[in-house]
Design a protein around this motif. Structure first.
Motif, PDB file in Angstrom:
ATOM      1  N   LEU A  19       6.980   8.230   4.649  1.00  0.00           N
ATOM      2  CA  LEU A  19       5.472   7.569   3.866  1.00  0.00           C
ATOM      3  C   LEU A  19       5.319   6.506   5.400  1.00  0.00           C
ATOM      4  O   LEU A  19       4.522   6.736   5.671  1.00  0.00           O
ATOM      5  CB  LEU A  19       5.928   7.284   2.889  1.00  0.00           C
ATOM      6  N   PHE A  79       2.008   3.245  -1.515  1.00  0.00           N
ATOM      7  CA  PHE A  79       1.009   3.792   0.136  1.00  0.00           C
ATOM      8  C   PHE A  79       0.584   5.189  -0.421  1.00  0.00           C
ATOM      9  O   PHE A  79      -0.033   5.418  -0.064  1.00  0.00           O
ATOM     10  CB  PHE A  79       2.566   4.198   1.607  1.00  0.00           C
ATOM     11  N   MET A  80       0.861   5.435  -1.716  1.00  0.00           N
ATOM     12  CA  MET A  80      -0.115   6.689  -1.623  1.00  0.00           C
ATOM     13  C   MET A  80      -1.290   7.003  -2.423  1.00  0.00           C
ATOM     14  O   MET A  80      -2.019   5.508  -2.294  1.00  0.00           O
ATOM     15  CB  MET A  80       1.099   6.997  -2.971  1.00  0.00           C
ATOM     16  N   PHE A  81      -1.934   7.812  -2.392  1.00  0.00           N
ATOM     17  CA  PHE A  81      -3.234   8.177  -2.453  1.00  0.00           C
ATOM     18  C   PHE A  81      -3.218   7.443  -3.785  1.00  0.00           C
ATOM     19  O   PHE A  81      -4.755   7.306  -4.772  1.00  0.00           O
ATOM     20  CB  PHE A  81      -4.336   9.503  -2.219  1.00  0.00           C
ATOM     21  N   LEU A 104      -5.132  12.645   2.340  1.00  0.00           N
ATOM     22  CA  LEU A 104      -6.512  12.180   1.169  1.00  0.00           C
ATOM     23  C   LEU A 104      -5.853  10.072   0.839  1.00  0.00           C
ATOM     24  O   LEU A 104      -6.265  10.174   0.245  1.00  0.00           O
ATOM     25  CB  LEU A 104      -5.207  12.912  -0.271  1.00  0.00           C
ATOM     26  N   SER A 105      -4.977  10.323   1.215  1.00  0.00           N
ATOM     27  CA  SER A 105      -4.889   8.394   0.777  1.00  0.00           C
ATOM     28  C   SER A 105      -5.631   7.995   1.712  1.00  0.00           C
ATOM     29  O   SER A 105      -6.130   7.105   1.215  1.00  0.00           O
ATOM     30  CB  SER A 105      -3.261   8.254   1.272  1.00  0.00           C
ATOM     31  N   ARG A 106      -6.172   7.967   2.633  1.00  0.00           N
ATOM     32  CA  ARG A 106      -6.801   7.804   4.015  1.00  0.00           C
ATOM     33  C   ARG A 106      -7.864   7.859   3.135  1.00  0.00           C
ATOM     34  O   ARG A 106      -9.538   6.906   4.111  1.00  0.00           O
ATOM     35  CB  ARG A 106      -7.101   8.092   5.553  1.00  0.00           C
ATOM     36  N   ARG A 116      -3.483   2.888  -2.839  1.00  0.00           N
ATOM     37  CA  ARG A 116      -2.697   2.277  -1.498  1.00  0.00           C
ATOM     38  C   ARG A 116      -3.979   1.454  -1.589  1.00  0.00           C
ATOM     39  O   ARG A 116      -3.789   0.984  -0.997  1.00  0.00           O
ATOM     40  CB  ARG A 116      -3.315   3.549  -0.408  1.00  0.00           C
ATOM     41  N   ARG A 117      -4.961   1.681  -2.531  1.00  0.00           N
ATOM     42  CA  ARG A 117      -6.406   0.897  -2.108  1.00  0.00           C
ATOM     43  C   ARG A 117      -5.882  -0.525  -2.945  1.00  0.00           C
ATOM     44  O   ARG A 117      -6.428  -1.368  -2.232  1.00  0.00           O
ATOM     45  CB  ARG A 117      -7.820   1.916  -3.370  1.00  0.00           C
ATOM     46  N   GLU A 125      -1.241  11.840   3.094  1.00  0.00           N
ATOM     47  CA  GLU A 125      -1.851  10.867   3.848  1.00  0.00           C
ATOM     48  C   GLU A 125      -3.232  11.021   3.918  1.00  0.00           C
ATOM     49  O   GLU A 125      -3.990  10.110   4.188  1.00  0.00           O
ATOM     50  CB  GLU A 125      -0.632  10.930   5.154  1.00  0.00           C
ATOM     51  N   ARG A 179      -3.516  -2.445  -0.828  1.00  0.00           N
ATOM     52  CA  ARG A 179      -4.342  -2.787   0.085  1.00  0.00           C
ATOM     53  C   ARG A 179      -5.600  -4.483  -0.006  1.00  0.00           C
ATOM     54  O   ARG A 179      -5.549  -5.475   0.594  1.00  0.00           O
ATOM     55  CB  ARG A 179      -5.345  -1.822   1.064  1.00  0.00           C
ATOM     56  N   SER A 188      -9.710   9.263   0.318  1.00  0.00           N
ATOM     57  CA  SER A 188      -9.802   8.061  -0.666  1.00  0.00           C
ATOM     58  C   SER A 188      -9.790   6.402  -1.087  1.00  0.00           C
ATOM     59  O   SER A 188     -10.044   5.567  -1.362  1.00  0.00           O
ATOM     60  CB  SER A 188      -8.331   8.510  -2.101  1.00  0.00           C
ATOM     61  N   ASP A 189      -9.281   6.214   0.247  1.00  0.00           N
ATOM     62  CA  ASP A 189      -9.430   4.571   0.084  1.00  0.00           C
ATOM     63  C   ASP A 189     -10.589   4.544   1.051  1.00  0.00           C
ATOM     64  O   ASP A 189     -11.135   3.447   0.426  1.00  0.00           O
ATOM     65  CB  ASP A 189      -7.806   4.287   1.691  1.00  0.00           C
ATOM     66  N   ASN A 191       4.088   8.784   8.618  1.00  0.00           N
ATOM     67  CA  ASN A 191       2.373   9.184   8.438  1.00  0.00           C
ATOM     68  C   ASN A 191       1.640   8.167   8.051  1.00  0.00           C
ATOM     69  O   ASN A 191       0.257   8.420   8.623  1.00  0.00           O
ATOM     70  CB  ASN A 191       2.880  10.362   7.437  1.00  0.00           C
ATOM     71  N   VAL A 192       1.973   6.923   7.382  1.00  0.00           N
ATOM     72  CA  VAL A 192       1.196   5.875   7.215  1.00  0.00           C
ATOM     73  C   VAL A 192      -0.068   5.047   8.603  1.00  0.00           C
ATOM     74  O   VAL A 192       0.460   5.410   9.179  1.00  0.00           O
ATOM     75  CB  VAL A 192       2.014   5.483   5.965  1.00  0.00           C
ATOM     76  N   ASP A 193      -1.209   4.837   7.711  1.00  0.00           N
ATOM     77  CA  ASP A 193      -2.505   4.725   8.252  1.00  0.00           C
ATOM     78  C   ASP A 193      -1.728   3.676   9.109  1.00  0.00           C
ATOM     79  O   ASP A 193      -1.237   2.580   8.806  1.00  0.00           O
ATOM     80  CB  ASP A 193      -3.477   4.226   8.256  1.00  0.00           C
ATOM     81  N   GLU A 194      -1.662   3.149  10.334  1.00  0.00           N
ATOM     82  CA  GLU A 194      -1.511   1.910  11.773  1.00  0.00           C
ATOM     83  C   GLU A 194      -2.323   0.859  11.307  1.00  0.00           C
ATOM     84  O   GLU A 194      -1.334  -0.161  11.192  1.00  0.00           O
ATOM     85  CB  GLU A 194      -1.013   2.442  12.806  1.00  0.00           C
TER      86      GLU A 194
END
Lengths: 435, 88
Positions: free
Chosen positions: A267, A230-232, B49-51, A237-238, B47, A241, B53-54, A270-273
């Motif tokens: 995690l 789930f992390m950057f 940074l995750s979004r 994360r990419r 989060e 996904r 950078s994604d 906060n994670v993007d839905e």
């Protein structure tokens, strides 16, 4: 040359505390072996024969030792006591015995007297050298790679070794799938950075997919236990996904299925839905929510902090909203935990309508920051490695006696499942618990 | 060129930030500190940074963002990484 890989057995919770079987109306989850052996075995030169023995199912017996030219044992801390016993037995054969895995990496001096060579760190980079050295009689006492394994250069794990070892009494539904190794963070109870390094390295999607496909062909479900997904960091994360997208788009001919993702409340909250939607659409029906390692649950359960408790409740609500069942695993006995933790945990599970849970005693595994700290503070009271299985108190807790912590752990199991006896009649995956 | 990258970063970053902290994008200033002014805890910062950078396909490491304090720091640091060929 025949190489026999052995996965030594270890005590599960219900073996340490048989009374759990009378409290918990569920099946014991006897999980698959970790992927370590399959991954190292895949790096064996093709002219050599490999075999696998799961000591939990087919125990190594002194009066009937298995035949091989080389024995390779891979194990974590709970299995170290048995691994040492097996090592001592196998050395009677005069054939070399090699030990590797998490425990030998963290405690090489502890295992060295019971084997001919210790592998420190990842096994794959040094395994081809060992396979050359053994027939030449040139085995060295220790092997350690100069650099972390290049995951892009590794073949997919030899999962058939495991699948072929299944029988009527042992046929796990799910097997682990590894997306990456390493983590840049230094959580107190985690051994991953020490064993696998502080940089996240990713397996190529092709390798992950090949492994998943192999398991799927055998009708198995795969589980993901890395919450680094789930992390950057390092594009984790990419990549995660991309993997989820491939799962969603895969056709019925693959029939790839995932049972759960291991993660934690901070995690998830906060994670993007969009990721939760993708996880659900990829067929993930459960989050294996590890609690007691992170600030939210440590403050909520350990100290009764109101804001943290609200966040924890919000997290469970979020799981329910996205249709992914929270299976919680709650660890007790951290230094911040007072004796009220047991009541607070039960109150929380009742309020949030948690249906299935497991409980664990904080355990300072060698190699973790927690182990180093407790050792320094002279609070380790037991070095019997088989008792390092999350079911026994092996250190002096900060705010209660070891006996109180042990009793509280058993109380949690007993009281949580007291009103859930109906689970006896639930379908298999709803009544299987790791204990 | 660089101004365009930074401006687009700013738009996307403010959009993400506003969702994370519940503020309208126009209330967030470049000089705002993520923690002290916007109230992001460490996991919310992660989060964020995750979004971002994604979205930009960046492979960030922890050390790349260790010294990021303000909204402007994030914009400049990520734009710099993108220009230097850091994308994954």
């Amino acid at each position: 040359m025949k190489i026999l890989f052995i996965y030594p057995s270890f005590e599960r919770h219900a073996q340490s505390h048989p009374e759990l079987k009378s409290f918990v109306p569920c099946n014991e989850y006897i999980g698959p072996p970790s992927l370590g052996i399959a991954s190292v075995a895949a790096c064996t030169p093709p002219e050599m024969e490999v075999a696998f023995q799961d000591d939990r199912i087919h125990p190594v017996k002194e009066n009937n030792l298995p035949e091989a030219d080389l024995y390779a044992l891979s194990f974590f801390t709970p299995a170290a006591t048995r691994a040492i016993e097996i090592g001592q037995m196998l050395r009677q054969t005069g054939r070399p015995v090699i030990m590797g895995g998490i425990f030998p990496t963290m405690m090489p001096d502890e295992v060295a007297p019971h084997c001919d060579a210790v592998v420190i760190g990842e096994g794959e980079p040094v395994w081809p050298q060992i396979c050359q050295d053994v027939p030449r009689g040139n085995l060295k006492p220790r092997y350690q790679a100069d650099a972390p394994a290049d995951l892009a250069a590794l073949p997919p794990p030899l999962v058939n070794l495991y699948l072929q070892a299944e029988n009527d009494s042992f046929s796990p539904d799910d097997y682990p799938l590894q997306l990456s190794r390493g983590c840049p963070f230094a959580c107190t109870s985690c051994v991953v950075p020490s064993v696998m390094g502080r940089k996240i390295r990713h397996f190529p999607l092709e390798t992950v997919w090949a492994t998943l496909t192999e398991f799927s062909k055998a009708g198995k479900i795969c589980s993901l236990t890395e919450d680094t997904s789930f992390m950057f960091v390092s594009g984790a994360r990419r990549r995660f996904r991309t993997f989820l997208k491939k799962l969603i788009e895969s056709g019925p001919e693959i029939n790839a299925r995932l049972s759960y993702i291991g993660t934690s409340m901070p995690l998830l909250i906060n994670v993007d839905e969009a990721i939760l939607v993708e996880a659900r659409n990829a067929g993930i029906g459960r989050f294996y929510l590890v609690c007691g390692f992170d600030p939210i649950t440590q403050e909520a359960f350990g100290q009764g902090d109101r804001n943290a408790t609200l966040k924890a409740e919000e997290c469970i609500k979020r799981c329910h909203e996205f249709g992914i069942e929270p299976y919680i695993s709650i660890l007790v006995g951290n230094d911040g935990d007072d004796e009220g933790i047991f009541d607070r945990v039960l109150e929380f599970t009742q309020k949030t309508k948690i249906q299935i849970a497991e409980f664990a005693v904080a355990t300072p595994y060698p190699g973790t920051p927690s182990w180093k700290r407790l050792l320094y503070q002279d609070r380790i009271i037991d070095r019997t490695w088989e008792r390092y299985n999350d079911a026994n108190v092996v250190f002096r807790p900060a705010q209660m006696s070891p006996e109180r912590l042990q009793e509280g752990y058993l109380t949690l199991w007993r009281e949580f499942y007291q009103d859930k006896q109906h689970l006896k009649d639930a379908e298999k995956n709803k009544r299987t618990v790791q204990f | 060129m660089s101004e365009t990258i930074e401006e687009q970063f700013r738009i996307d970053l403010l959009d993400i930030l506003s969702k994370l902290v519940g503020l309208e994008p126009d209330k967030i200033k470049n000089a705002d500190r993520l923690r002290e002014d916007l109230g992001l805890d460490s996991l919310q910062s992660m989060e964020l940074l995750s979004r971002i950078s994604d979205k930009y396909e960046l492979d960030l490491e922890v050390e790349d963002v260790m010294n990021v304090v303000t909204v402007d720091d994030v914009i400049k640091q990520l734009a710099e990484l993108l220009r230097s060929g850091k994308p994954g």
